[in-house]
Scaffold this active site. Structure first.
Site, PDB file in Angstrom:
ATOM      1  CG  ASP A   5      -2.066  -0.938   1.137  1.00  0.00           C
ATOM      2  OD1 ASP A   5      -2.457  -1.310   0.013  1.00  0.00           O
ATOM      3  OD2 ASP A   5      -2.596  -1.320   2.198  1.00  0.00           O
ATOM      4  N   GLY A 112      -7.029   3.228   3.347  1.00  0.00           N
ATOM      5  CA  GLY A 112      -6.053   3.942   4.143  1.00  0.00           C
ATOM      6  C   GLY A 112      -5.894   3.510   5.579  1.00  0.00           C
ATOM      7  N   GLY A 114      -5.844   0.020   8.123  1.00  0.00           N
ATOM      8  CA  GLY A 114      -5.914  -1.412   8.329  1.00  0.00           C
ATOM      9  C   GLY A 114      -6.799  -1.756   9.509  1.00  0.00           C
ATOM     10  N   GLY A 115      -7.211  -3.023   9.580  1.00  0.00           N
ATOM     11  CA  GLY A 115      -7.950  -3.517  10.723  1.00  0.00           C
ATOM     12  C   GLY A 115      -9.443  -3.270  10.711  1.00  0.00           C
ATOM     13  CG  ASP A 145      -6.885  -4.153  -0.090  1.00  0.00           C
ATOM     14  OD1 ASP A 145      -6.762  -4.538   1.086  1.00  0.00           O
ATOM     15  OD2 ASP A 145      -6.137  -3.309  -0.597  1.00  0.00           O
ATOM     16  N   GLY A 146      -9.430  -5.560   2.129  1.00  0.00           N
ATOM     17  CA  GLY A 146      -9.991  -4.937   3.314  1.00  0.00           C
ATOM     18  C   GLY A 146     -10.896  -5.863   4.086  1.00  0.00           C
ATOM     19  N   GLY A 167      -4.313  -8.588   5.216  1.00  0.00           N
ATOM     20  CA  GLY A 167      -3.259  -7.982   6.023  1.00  0.00           C
ATOM     21  C   GLY A 167      -3.450  -8.347   7.479  1.00  0.00           C
ATOM     22  CB  THR A 168      -5.844  -7.026  10.006  1.00  0.00           C
ATOM     23  OG1 THR A 168      -5.529  -5.656   9.728  1.00  0.00           O
ATOM     24  CG2 THR A 168      -6.112  -7.191  11.488  1.00  0.00           C
TER      25      THR A 168
END
Length: 187
Positions: A5, A112, A114-115, A145-146, A167-168
């Site tokens: 990112d 923008g 995460g989490g 994504d997300g 990611g998280t």
């Protein structure tokens, strides 16, 4: 793929990874790099990211630069172009570009940060995109994504997603390898 990112502190309030960081990682691996730029002026970053080793650059339709010019600039480096759009942006906005891109990314969280939790209405957007690309030669991948978890991943794939970005779910797990394997093997 490794997903990076890039954030400029303007399009989204956070800052992210820089082209020199990507170049440093590129020296260590040949794994394809999926570079997601959440920036106001994507054309400013294309040359540096291509030189750093990006294999795919995904920019936001909501950015200030012309989408066609940005796609052309990315493809001029002989790399893949992706187009992302934020949760509040209607899917119809990206439909005219589907024939020209390699990846479409309906954001499943606000870009923008995460989490965040997955926004369930993203599944409808994925399905709509899946139906729209059926008649396109060399149809683009649909990335999510997300908020992608081992529970959300299978749902997204059933609706038409072909790439899952996590990611998280990975980095906060006590067993990140197990999470990666579960996401890799989603059917």
């Amino acid at each position: 793929m490794l997903h990076f990112d890039i954030m400029d502190g303007e399009f989204v309030p956070n800052f992210g990874i820089s082209p020199p960081f990507i170049a440093a990682v590129r020296e260590k691996t040949e794994v394809p790099f999926d570079v997601h730029i959440m920036v106001t002026r994507p054309l400013r970053y294309i040359d540096a990211l291509a030189s750093a080793g990006a294999d795919l650059i995904t920019f936001h339709i909501e950015s200030e630069d012309d989408p066609n010019e940005t796609i052309t600039a990315i493809k001029a480096h002989d790399i893949k172009a992706g187009l992302a759009f934020s949760p509040k942006t209607p899917t119809e906005i990206v439909i005219p570009y589907l024939s020209y891109i390699d990846l479409v990314l309906p954001m499943s969280v606000e870009p923008g940060f995460g989490g965040q939790s997955f926004i369930p209405s993203t599944l409808e957007k994925i399905e709509k995109l899946h139906h729209k690309i059926q008649d396109i030669d060399n149809s683009p991948d649909i990335s999510v994504d997300g908020g992608v978890t081992v529970d959300i991943g299978p749902q997204a794939v059933r609706h038409g997603a072909t790439i899952l970005v996590a990611g998280t779910a990975i980095f906060k797990s006590e067993q990140p390898e197990a999470v990666i394997e579960k996401l890799r093997t989603v059917v």
